[in-house]
Design a protein around this motif. Structure first.
Motif, short mmCIF file in Angstrom:
data_model
loop_
_atom_site.label_atom_id
_atom_site.label_comp_id
_atom_site.label_asym_id
_atom_site.label_seq_id
_atom_site.Cartn_x
_atom_site.Cartn_y
_atom_site.Cartn_z
N UNK A 1 18.71 2.99 9.57
CA UNK A 1 17.96 2.01 9.51
C UNK A 1 16.97 2.39 10.80
N UNK A 2 17.60 2.76 11.93
CA UNK A 2 16.65 3.03 12.93
C UNK A 2 16.25 4.79 12.59
N UNK A 3 16.74 5.22 12.22
CA UNK A 3 15.80 6.86 11.79
C UNK A 3 14.98 6.83 10.47
N UNK A 4 15.32 5.71 10.29
CA UNK A 4 13.66 4.93 9.03
C UNK A 4 12.87 4.69 9.47
N UNK A 5 12.55 4.28 10.85
CA UNK A 5 11.80 3.75 11.35
C UNK A 5 10.73 5.67 12.02
N UNK A 6 11.32 6.14 11.53
CA UNK A 6 10.80 7.40 11.85
C UNK A 6 9.96 8.35 11.02
N UNK A 7 10.11 7.86 10.13
CA UNK A 7 9.75 8.24 8.51
C UNK A 7 8.76 7.85 8.36
N UNK A 8 7.64 8.24 7.64
CA UNK A 8 6.61 7.96 6.86
C UNK A 8 7.35 7.16 5.22
N UNK A 9 7.48 8.12 4.67
CA UNK A 9 9.11 7.89 3.88
C UNK A 9 10.28 8.79 3.61
N UNK A 10 10.86 7.80 2.99
CA UNK A 10 12.15 7.47 3.54
C UNK A 10 12.65 8.86 2.31
N UNK A 11 12.03 9.06 1.77
CA UNK A 11 13.16 10.04 0.63
C UNK A 11 12.51 11.93 0.57
N UNK A 12 12.00 11.60 2.16
CA UNK A 12 11.59 12.97 2.64
C UNK A 12 12.33 13.21 4.56
N UNK A 13 12.15 14.55 4.78
CA UNK A 13 12.82 14.51 5.97
C UNK A 13 12.04 15.07 6.87
#
Length: 379
Positions: free
Chosen positions: A331-343
């Motif tokens: 969840x913390x890392x997801x804060x740093x990407x706009x699309x949770x399905x990409x890198x």
């Protein structure tokens, strides 16, 4: 990456190293003869025994020297059976491993450089593999297939990256760079077990041994982001990177993998995050650290998920805690990407001190229970 660990431990990395000391409690095993005491100093590597029975073995390591050290169990050809790195002065750590009959060496590397100070170790008998839970054999087989798939998927991405470099297209090479590293970062402990591939493809400038030529991803990273140019040398190095990764791809199936090496590998991947990604040292030119960070965590979780059915029976509370901490870090890392399905992650130089502290705390919270995974697997 091994090169990351050769750098001076930063304050963040040191915090993680101190967290690891939390696993220095006495072994749950009633068999004192299953423990090898390893005392490391700046010029010695003393072991409590030179011979032990095959099966699950625990290294009780104490660093009495003045330098950060690492301790390895090595095959005769220097392939890694197990390892523990970033062991600070005055600290203790425990590592559980599964070893078959044969001749080995225990190596202490003060300063985390060179071939280390070595002691011979003879292992006799059949050991744990003969009586191992079939579910663990299934976990090993599944992890081996996963590691091979990661290598197979990495190669075409690395070839695309190399093709852009060879074409002299700096922007295309930049776009292909981080993606080409994902499979490697997910399964890096397997690659490191061979000993000679990691220094060729993933070393940083400050991790070079005396006389070693700088090759691999990070040499090209510097050319693309700092030097902003591609010359004949870089084009040749791009071709060499693909050649070395093909070697890795072909050798993955020959890696020595056990349930405890999977568990230790998961911990090593968190150490990778602590000593390189959270600090920003790993991708110092491209600032694509969060891509590597995510891949390391995914690789660690893959090992854990495959071992979970057995670990749950041995230590249900540990499974509860690991599930919680993996979810929190995701969840913390997801804060740093706009699309949770990409890198497509935020450039790490845009993450402020408070954000880096939050990420460091998340790694610490996962690293402590993850350090207990190997012992729980071996019960």
């Amino acid at each position: 990456m091994h090169a990351v660990r050769l750098s001076v431990v930063t304050a963040t990395a040191a915090a993680v190293a101190l967290t690891a000391v939390g696993c220095t409690q006495k072994s749950d095993s009633a068999d004192g003869d299953r423990v090898i005491n390893v005392t490391a100093t700046d010029d010695k590597c003393e072991t409590s025994t030179k011979e032990i029975a095959a099966g699950h073995v625990e290294l009780a390591i104490e660093n009495k020297g003045s330098k950060v050290t690492e301790v390895y169990v090595l095959f005769p050809d220097d392939r890694v059976v197990t390892e523990r790195e970033n062991i600070g002065p005055g600290t203790k750590q425990r590592v559980t491993a599964e070893v078959k009959a044969g001749d080995y060496e225990i190596a202490c590397k003060p300063g985390m450089k060179g071939d280390g100070i070595r002691q011979a170790l003879k292992v006799t008998g059949e050991g744990a593999a003969a009586k191992r839970d079939p579910r663990l054999d299934k976990a090993v087989a599944s992890y081996r297939a996963y590691a091979q798939a990661q290598a197979d998927e990495t190669l075409p991405k690395a070839e695309a990256f190399a093709a852009a470099v060879k074409a002299g297209d700096v922007e295309a090479a930049k776009k292909a760079y981080a993606t080409s590293r994902i499979g490697w970062e997910r399964t890096e402990p397997v690659a490191e077990s061979f000993g000679d591939i990691d220094p060729k493809v993933d070393v940083r400038a400050d991790g070079l041994e005396a006389g070693q030529k700088w090759t691999g991803w990070h040499r090209l990273e510097k050319a693309l982001w700092q030097d902003k140019k591609i010359g004949a040398e870089e084009k040749a190095l791009a071709g060499q990177l693909v050649t070395d990764l093909k070697d890795w791809q072909e050798r993955v199936g020959k890696a020595e993998i056990t349930p405890t090496s999977m568990a230790n590998g998961a911990k090593e991947l968190l150490d990778e995050v602590a000593t390189g990604k959270v600090t920003g040292e790993e991708e110092r030119y491209s600032h694509t650290d969060l891509v590597d960070f995510k891949a390391n965590v995914e690789g660690a979780q893959q090992s854990y998920e495959l071992l979970k059915p057995v670990v749950r029976e041995n230590d249900a509370a540990l499974v509860t805690e690991l599930d919680k901490q993996f979810a929190a870090l995701k969840a913390l890392l997801d804060k740093y990407r706009a699309n949770k399905n990409t890198y497509d992650f935020t450039s790490y130089d845009k993450v402020d001190a408070a954000g880096r502290k939050e990420l460091s705390d998340g790694v610490n919270s996962l690293a402590e229970p993850l350090s207990k995974l190997a012992a729980a697997t071996a019960k």
